[in-house]
Design an enzyme around this catalytic site. Structure first.
Site, PDB file in Angstrom:
ATOM      1  CE1 TYR A   1     -11.849  78.572  14.535  1.00 37.21           C
ATOM      2  CE2 TYR A   1     -10.676  77.788  16.474  1.00 37.21           C
ATOM      3  CZ  TYR A   1     -11.284  78.811  15.781  1.00 37.21           C
ATOM      4  OH  TYR A   1     -11.319  80.073  16.317  1.00 37.21           O
TER       5      TYR A   1
ATOM      6  CB  SER B   1      -7.962  80.653  17.854  1.00 37.30           C
ATOM      7  OG  SER B   1      -8.399  79.864  18.932  1.00 37.30           O
TER       8      SER B   1
HETATM    9  N1  NAP Z   1     -15.446  83.636  20.075  1.00 38.43           N
HETATM   10  C1  NAP Z   1     -14.409  82.888  20.388  1.00 38.43           C
HETATM   11  O1  NAP Z   1     -14.416  82.191  21.415  1.00 38.43           O
HETATM   12  C2  NAP Z   1     -13.182  82.911  19.502  1.00 38.43           C
HETATM   13  C3  NAP Z   1     -11.996  82.399  20.041  1.00 38.43           C
HETATM   14  C4  NAP Z   1     -10.848  82.403  19.255  1.00 38.43           C
HETATM   15  C5  NAP Z   1     -10.895  82.920  17.970  1.00 38.43           C
HETATM   16  N2  NAP Z   1     -12.070  83.401  17.459  1.00 38.43           N
HETATM   17  C6  NAP Z   1     -12.061  83.912  16.087  1.00 38.43           C
HETATM   18  O2  NAP Z   1     -12.670  85.169  16.048  1.00 38.43           O
HETATM   19  C7  NAP Z   1     -13.163  85.417  14.727  1.00 38.43           C
HETATM   20  C8  NAP Z   1     -14.570  85.961  14.814  1.00 38.43           C
HETATM   21  O3  NAP Z   1     -15.424  84.958  15.342  1.00 38.43           O
HETATM   22  P1  NAP Z   1     -16.546  85.275  16.420  1.00 38.43           P
HETATM   23  O4  NAP Z   1     -16.204  84.562  17.645  1.00 38.43           O
HETATM   24  O5  NAP Z   1     -16.834  86.726  16.473  1.00 38.43           O
HETATM   25  O6  NAP Z   1     -17.772  84.459  15.786  1.00 38.43           O
HETATM   26  P2  NAP Z   1     -19.100  84.908  15.017  1.00 38.43           P
HETATM   27  O7  NAP Z   1     -19.927  85.768  15.888  1.00 38.43           O
HETATM   28  O8  NAP Z   1     -19.686  83.637  14.512  1.00 38.43           O
HETATM   29  O9  NAP Z   1     -18.571  85.803  13.818  1.00 38.43           O
HETATM   30  C9  NAP Z   1     -17.973  85.233  12.683  1.00 38.43           C
HETATM   31  C10 NAP Z   1     -18.112  86.202  11.549  1.00 38.43           C
HETATM   32  O10 NAP Z   1     -17.454  85.651  10.388  1.00 38.43           O
HETATM   33  C11 NAP Z   1     -18.348  85.769   9.314  1.00 38.43           C
HETATM   34  N3  NAP Z   1     -18.039  84.830   8.253  1.00 38.43           N
HETATM   35  C12 NAP Z   1     -18.009  83.478   8.278  1.00 38.43           C
HETATM   36  N4  NAP Z   1     -17.674  83.003   7.064  1.00 38.43           N
HETATM   37  C13 NAP Z   1     -17.494  84.068   6.262  1.00 38.43           C
HETATM   38  C14 NAP Z   1     -17.148  84.242   4.907  1.00 38.43           C
HETATM   39  N5  NAP Z   1     -16.944  83.193   4.090  1.00 38.43           N
HETATM   40  N6  NAP Z   1     -17.028  85.499   4.410  1.00 38.43           N
HETATM   41  C15 NAP Z   1     -17.248  86.575   5.204  1.00 38.43           C
HETATM   42  N7  NAP Z   1     -17.619  86.478   6.489  1.00 38.43           N
HETATM   43  C16 NAP Z   1     -17.721  85.239   7.009  1.00 38.43           C
HETATM   44  C17 NAP Z   1     -19.726  85.561   9.919  1.00 38.43           C
HETATM   45  O11 NAP Z   1     -20.719  86.013   9.023  1.00 38.43           O
HETATM   46  P3  NAP Z   1     -22.283  85.603   9.142  1.00 38.43           P
HETATM   47  O12 NAP Z   1     -22.908  86.537  10.130  1.00 38.43           O
HETATM   48  O13 NAP Z   1     -22.798  85.786   7.759  1.00 38.43           O
HETATM   49  O14 NAP Z   1     -22.338  84.175   9.594  1.00 38.43           O
HETATM   50  C18 NAP Z   1     -19.576  86.422  11.156  1.00 38.43           C
HETATM   51  O15 NAP Z   1     -19.727  87.776  10.835  1.00 38.43           O
HETATM   52  C19 NAP Z   1     -13.042  84.081  13.980  1.00 38.43           C
HETATM   53  O16 NAP Z   1     -11.910  84.106  13.137  1.00 38.43           O
HETATM   54  C20 NAP Z   1     -12.842  83.074  15.103  1.00 38.43           C
HETATM   55  O17 NAP Z   1     -12.145  81.927  14.680  1.00 38.43           O
HETATM   56  C21 NAP Z   1     -13.211  83.398  18.203  1.00 38.43           C
END
Ligand code: NAP
Length: 289
Positions: free
Chosen positions: A161, A148
């Site tokens: 985080y 991130s």
């Molecule tokens: N969106 C943003 O603004 C943003 C910005 C910077 C970085 N990121 C990073 O991008 C990555 C993906 O996040 P996202 O934004 O796509 O959010 P998201 O839609 O909430 O997706 C997160 C995913 O991680 C899964 N997850 C959480 N804990 C887990 C575990 N213990 N084992 C396996 N899967 C797990 C969730 O599964 P469930 O469906 O079961 O909950 C979901 O599939 C993360 O690392 C996040 O920190 C996101």
């Protein structure tokens, strides 16, 4: 612009957290490029959104959905060996699973900070360690880890985080140097804010954060209102496209920052003197006590 099937045909990619957001979109995009995607999720009952998106993109037959919780450290090596046995190799690992704990650092309990690290740091380390022997045997592979902008710049009210992503950045940068002679490409993806479930369904608040006797209660309430106003609208497909591009690049960079907000913040942080930067952030985010 998404690319069509090219040199990636027949490659095997494993994605963690493929049930929503960036993981789901990347799984579909990697399949669109011709890869077979082992789309892992902690709860395969949540596979519906991925399967609908894959069907709409005409790549459902290239999706192999499997169960994987990245905090199930004992199970992870077995899952990876089974994937390598079934598909003969793993060309790409996308470490994507993650979530965010919110709350002023003073209010966050040690157990909550540890829980954040279990998934965002140790979980992604464990999957990488499981992929390494397989990629070492192949003398090839791409390991992409989603951190991130919060892995480069301290972010208030998400210190847990931020710390987990800084840790992942440091560990991965070291790993990149160790893996360079092995033919394994190690890459960091650093998004700004994109519209996914991380902002609502998967956001967690520390237990003390919402307590009226918290010394930060008033400013936490104020901050939360600001965050709700600013829930991002940016389309995470852009991140998925970048991830697939880096996965296909034979010589990818170490770091890819993506998102206008991330780039503006990075420019402010690196160009402005810290004192000015701090004053702007504290005022903008209404952090005054
Ligand atoms: N969106 C943003 O603004 C943003 C910005 C910077 C970085 N990121 C990073 O991008 C990555 C993906 O996040 P996202 O934004 O796509 O959010 P998201 O839609 O909430 O997706 C997160 C995913 O991680 C899964 N997850 C959480 N804990 C887990 C575990 N213990 N084992 C396996 N899967 C797990 C969730 O599964 P469930 O469906 O079961 O909950 C979901 O599939 C993360 O690392 C996040 O920190 C996101």
């Amino acid at each position: 612009m998404a690319k069509s099937m090219g040199t990636s045909a027949g490659k095997i990619a494993l994605v963690t957290g493929a049930s929503s957001g960036i993981g789901l979109l990347s799984a579909v995009e990697l399949a669109r490029r011709g890869m077979t995607v082992v789309a892992t999720m902690r709860n395969p009952e949540r596979r519906g959104r991925l399967e609908d998106a894959a069907r709409a993109a005409g790549v459902l037959e290239r999706m192999d959905v499997r169960q994987l919780d990245v905090t199930d450290f004992d199970a992870i090596p077995g899952v990876f060996e089974k994937v390598a046995a079934d598909h003969k190799r793993i060309d790409v690992l996308l470490n994507n699973a993650g979530f965010a704990v919110g709350g002023f650092a003073e209010d966050i309990q040690m157990s909550e900070l540890r829980h954040q690290f279990e998934t965002n740091f140790f979980g992604n380390v464990a999957t990488t360690k499981a992929a390494l022997p397989i990629m070492r045997r192949q003398r090839a592979g791409h390991i992409l880890t989603v951190t991130s902008i919060g892995g480069r710049i301290g972010q208030p009210v998400v210190s847990s985080y931020t710390a987990s992503k800084f840790a992942l950045e440091g560990w991965t940068e070291s790993l990149r140097l160790e893996c360079a002679p092995l033919g394994i490409k190690v890459v960091l993806i650093e998004p700004g804010a994109f519209a996914t479930d991380i902002w609502e369904r998967n956001s967690e608040l520390g237990a003390n954060v919402t307590q009226a006797d918290s010394p930060n209660y008033a400013r936490a309430q104020r901050f939360q209102k600001e965050v709700i106003k600013q829930i991002p609208q940016a389309d995470a497909t852009e991140v998925a496209t970048l991830i697939a591009d880096a996965a296909e690049d034979p010589n990818p960079r170490l770091r890819y920052m993506i998102g206008k907000d991330a780039k503006i913040q990075w420019a402010m942080r690196t160009i402005l003197p810290w004192k000015w930067y701090e004053r702007i952030l504290v005022n903008y985010l209404k952090l005054r006590d």
